[in-house]
Design a protein around this motif. Structure first.
Motif, PDB file in Angstrom:
ATOM      1  N   GLU A 307       0.853  -1.182   0.000  1.00  0.00           N
ATOM      2  CA  GLU A 307       0.000   0.000   0.000  1.00  0.00           C
ATOM      3  C   GLU A 307       0.899   1.246   0.000  1.00  0.00           C
ATOM      4  O   GLU A 307       1.931   1.274   0.675  1.00  0.00           O
ATOM      5  N   GLU A 309       0.759   4.383   1.168  1.00  0.00           N
ATOM      6  CA  GLU A 309       1.095   5.138   2.377  1.00  0.00           C
ATOM      7  C   GLU A 309       2.124   4.390   3.221  1.00  0.00           C
ATOM      8  O   GLU A 309       3.009   4.992   3.830  1.00  0.00           O
ATOM      9  N   ALA A 310       1.998   3.054   3.225  1.00  0.00           N
ATOM     10  CA  ALA A 310       2.941   2.251   4.009  1.00  0.00           C
ATOM     11  C   ALA A 310       4.361   2.396   3.458  1.00  0.00           C
ATOM     12  O   ALA A 310       5.324   2.414   4.225  1.00  0.00           O
ATOM     13  N   CYS A 326      -5.656   5.863   1.468  1.00  0.00           N
ATOM     14  CA  CYS A 326      -5.209   6.178   2.821  1.00  0.00           C
ATOM     15  C   CYS A 326      -4.499   7.524   2.911  1.00  0.00           C
ATOM     16  O   CYS A 326      -4.347   8.067   3.989  1.00  0.00           O
ATOM     17  N   HIS A 348      -4.184   1.865  -4.981  1.00  0.00           N
ATOM     18  CA  HIS A 348      -3.765   1.972  -3.574  1.00  0.00           C
ATOM     19  C   HIS A 348      -2.261   1.731  -3.436  1.00  0.00           C
ATOM     20  O   HIS A 348      -1.656   2.126  -2.454  1.00  0.00           O
TER      21      HIS A 348
ATOM     22  N   CYS B  37     -10.212  -2.016  -1.453  1.00  0.00           N
ATOM     23  CA  CYS B  37     -10.434  -0.958  -0.457  1.00  0.00           C
ATOM     24  C   CYS B  37      -9.106  -0.474   0.130  1.00  0.00           C
ATOM     25  O   CYS B  37      -9.074   0.490   0.890  1.00  0.00           O
ATOM     26  N   GLY B  38      -8.037  -1.187  -0.174  1.00  0.00           N
ATOM     27  CA  GLY B  38      -6.738  -0.746   0.303  1.00  0.00           C
ATOM     28  C   GLY B  38      -6.290  -1.353   1.617  1.00  0.00           C
ATOM     29  O   GLY B  38      -5.231  -1.011   2.129  1.00  0.00           O
ATOM     30  N   ASP B  39      -7.115  -2.236   2.201  1.00  0.00           N
ATOM     31  CA  ASP B  39      -6.731  -2.895   3.461  1.00  0.00           C
ATOM     32  C   ASP B  39      -7.121  -4.366   3.436  1.00  0.00           C
ATOM     33  O   ASP B  39      -8.274  -4.680   3.177  1.00  0.00           O
ATOM     34  N   VAL B  40      -6.165  -5.237   3.729  1.00  0.00           N
ATOM     35  CA  VAL B  40      -6.469  -6.653   3.922  1.00  0.00           C
ATOM     36  C   VAL B  40      -5.642  -7.136   5.105  1.00  0.00           C
ATOM     37  O   VAL B  40      -4.434  -6.925   5.157  1.00  0.00           O
ATOM     38  N   GLY B  62      -1.812  -2.796   3.749  1.00  0.00           N
ATOM     39  CA  GLY B  62      -2.532  -1.605   4.157  1.00  0.00           C
ATOM     40  C   GLY B  62      -1.590  -0.534   4.658  1.00  0.00           C
ATOM     41  O   GLY B  62      -0.367  -0.686   4.611  1.00  0.00           O
ATOM     42  N   CYS B  63      -2.194   0.516   5.169  1.00  0.00           N
ATOM     43  CA  CYS B  63      -1.412   1.667   5.594  1.00  0.00           C
ATOM     44  C   CYS B  63      -0.764   1.418   6.959  1.00  0.00           C
ATOM     45  O   CYS B  63      -0.931   0.354   7.551  1.00  0.00           O
ATOM     46  N   ALA B  65      -1.515   2.518   9.858  1.00  0.00           N
ATOM     47  CA  ALA B  65      -2.481   2.271  10.929  1.00  0.00           C
ATOM     48  C   ALA B  65      -2.973   0.827  10.888  1.00  0.00           C
ATOM     49  O   ALA B  65      -3.188   0.204  11.937  1.00  0.00           O
ATOM     50  N   ILE B  67      -1.305  -1.771   9.711  1.00  0.00           N
ATOM     51  CA  ILE B  67      -0.189  -2.619  10.152  1.00  0.00           C
ATOM     52  C   ILE B  67      -0.046  -2.548  11.679  1.00  0.00           C
ATOM     53  O   ILE B  67       0.037  -3.565  12.365  1.00  0.00           O
ATOM     54  N   ILE B 102      -9.818   9.413  10.888  1.00  0.00           N
ATOM     55  CA  ILE B 102      -9.965   8.838   9.546  1.00  0.00           C
ATOM     56  C   ILE B 102      -9.357   7.437   9.453  1.00  0.00           C
ATOM     57  O   ILE B 102      -9.608   6.687   8.517  1.00  0.00           O
ATOM     58  N   LYS B 103      -8.571   7.067  10.481  1.00  0.00           N
ATOM     59  CA  LYS B 103      -7.917   5.753  10.471  1.00  0.00           C
ATOM     60  C   LYS B 103      -8.562   4.760  11.430  1.00  0.00           C
ATOM     61  O   LYS B 103      -8.067   3.645  11.593  1.00  0.00           O
ATOM     62  N   HIS B 105     -11.148   3.061  11.136  1.00  0.00           N
ATOM     63  CA  HIS B 105     -11.633   1.850  10.454  1.00  0.00           C
ATOM     64  C   HIS B 105     -10.575   0.737  10.434  1.00  0.00           C
ATOM     65  O   HIS B 105     -10.916  -0.428  10.336  1.00  0.00           O
TER      66      HIS B 105
END
Lengths: 388, 129
Positions: A307, A309-310, A326, A348, B37-40, B62-63, B65, B67, B102-103, B105
């Motif tokens: 991702e 942002e990461a 993100c 993403h 969605c950008g997160d798994v 994911g971002c 947050a 992780i 916003i993080k 979620h």
């Protein structure tokens, strides 16, 4: 190296060139006259400085007439003046605006506002390489009052075939506006073939808060102003001009004209090295947008399995940007990357890297190595990378 | 992005990354979120004979947050009973990490991952009976 901040976000903004700042300084406290008070010497001096700046801008964009340059507060205002100004003036005849789906939000939102006022707004799709679908343009240009297509996209750096688009518009009697914020000073732009052109100061090492709109004078393009007042700038943009900012924009244009060739050559070397290194060392990594028809200073990659942002979090000493949800306030991924039809998870996984006037080899080498390291680290912990 | 030091520390050195044998009858596995969605988050737990979570592993796309939330929640559930693990709520994670609104979620996703892994484990046990 690690303690120093590396700036690689030149599409977001650029630092003000010190030569630009120096040219501006006298117009704050010493030559502070109102450039519109032409009756006394202070006003006259300021007015002359503004006219010099207008000339410098006209020279960079090859404008046939310097009076065609209207100073604004930036490209957002220029773009709004172009879209709203043309739409309102030509209400009743045509009532159709055509723009590409990857325009800057200020164009898209201005178009949506005109739609709410009853105009027919058509968004042109782009191909997977980010170039506007020319067949769609040819279909939609009929009856259009205005076509607005940016010269270089701010997210993927792709260059549109402006000469071809301009010819199609001319053939069909549509006015053509192009936002050159990301193009001017980097590639040759030619206002003599365009009806309206938007410029931003802070994308070309000038100050923030100033821009310009080229409005063709011969034959004249007519448009409604956004607001009313003293009738400055041919009545199109009332308000006292900020002399230092205008001088700064002029100086920035003048420097860009002198250094464009050598700078683009230098950035091309950075780009070639960077792209080859990233793609050679990381599998399932993609350069978004056309491989050739792009400016060298804007790279946009997608790294499958991680991702955006990461990645950025792993290199806080480097300023970059991502099309990942993100990193946006709206939690939506980039509409530009969606428009070029890349899979949404790859949006993403995107990272935009921008090179510019102050980028040095050492930084290009460091950032490319660091990205490879971080992407590998994140892939090792990614559930969607497993088995790939 | 204004992340707290706790998020940054967990991002830089996340504990519990890895996988457990999905086929092991004492292992429960969950995958929550969607790549689009950008997160798994993939989260796995191993439950010992005393009904305590002896191991917890995760992998996250994911971002920062996402992780950090997965790293923290896997750490928290280790050594806990299933009921204790279920009692951990997303707001505990969000508060501990001082996640920006916003993080939040991301912490919801982490809680969901734990509950689904427990469910998977219990289902396996049910089937084995």
């Amino acid at each position: 190296m690690a303690s120093k901040i590396i700036y690689m976000d030149y599409q977001a903004t650029t630092p003000c060139d010190r030569r630009v700042l120096e040219a501006m300084i006298p117009y704050f406290c010493e030559n502070f006259g109102n450039p519109h008070s032409v009756i006394h010497v202070m006003g006259e001096q300021a007015g002359e400085a503004i006219e010099r700046a207008r000339e410098q801008i006209a020279e960079l964009i090859n404008a046939p007439d310097k009076k065609a340059i209207i100073f604004t507060s930036g490209a957002t205002e220029s773009n709004n003046l172009a879209i709203q100004g043309i739409a309102r003036r030509h209400k009743g005849s045509g009532n159709k605006i055509v723009a590409s789906a990857i325009e800057h939000p200020c164009i898209l939102e201005a178009c949506h506002a005109m739609k709410r006022e009853g105009l027919n707004v058509v968004m042109l799709p782009v191909l997977e390489n980010g170039i506007v679908d020319m067949d769609a343009l040819k279909r939609e240009v009929d009856g259009a009052t205005l076509v607005s297509i940016m010269t270089v996209n701010n997210e993927i750096g792709v260059i549109q075939p402006i000469d071809e688009i301009s010819a199609i518009c001319r053939e069909h009697g549509a006015l053509f506006h192009t936002d050159v914020s990301q193009a001017v000073g980097k590639i040759k732009v030619d206002a003599s073939k365009i009806d309206l052109m938007s410029i931003s100061g802070h994308k070309i090492y000038g100050p923030k808060g100033v821009g310009a709109l080229y409005v063709r004078t011969n034959p004249p393009v007519e448009l409604e102003p956004l607001f009313f007042g003293g009738g400055q700038e041919r009545g199109l943009r009332s308000g006292t001009l900020p002399t230092p900012l205008c001088v700064g924009l002029g100086e920035a244009c003048s420097i860009a004209k002198q250094e464009m060739l050598s700078e683009s050559k230098r950035l091309m070397e950075f780009k070639n090295y960077f792209v080859a290194k990233i793609l050679d060392n990381l599998e399932k990594t993609y350069l978004n947008g056309d491989k050739e028809r792009r400016i060298p200073g804007c790279l946009n990659f997608s790294f499958d399995g991680v991702e955006g942002e990461a990645i950025m979090l792993g290199m806080r000493d480097v300023c970059m940007s991502s099309g990942s949800a993100c990193t946006s306030a709206s939690l939506q991924s980039s509409y530009v990357l969606k428009a070029i039809s890349i899979r949404e998870n790859l949006a993403h996984s995107s990272l935009r890297i921008g090179f510019g006037r102050y980028t040095i080899w050492e930084e290009v080498e460091y950032v490319s190595s660091k990205i490879i390291e971080i992407v590998n680290r994140l892939r090792a912990m990614s559930p969607i990378w497993e088995g790939k | 992005m204004a992340y707290s030091k706790k998020v940054m520390d967990l991002y830089a050195d996340p504990k519990n990354i890895g996988s457990l044998d999905e086929k092991d009858e004492n292992v429960g596995t969950s995958i929550v979120g969607a790549p689009s969605c950008g997160d798994v988050i993939k989260l796995q737990i191993k439950v010992d004979e005393n009904g305590k979570i002896s191991e917890a592993k995760f992998k996250t796309f994911g971002c920062g947050a996402a992780i950090a939330s997965s790293a923290l929640i896997t750490d928290w559930i280790k050594g806990k009973s299933i009921e204790e693990a279920r009692a951990i709520k997303n707001r505990d994670v969000a508060e501990h990490l001082s996640l920006p609104p916003i993080k939040v979620h991301c912490s919801v996703l982490a809680e969901e991952a734990v509950n689904k892994a427990i469910k998977d484990y219990l289902l396996k046990k049910e089937k084995a009976k």
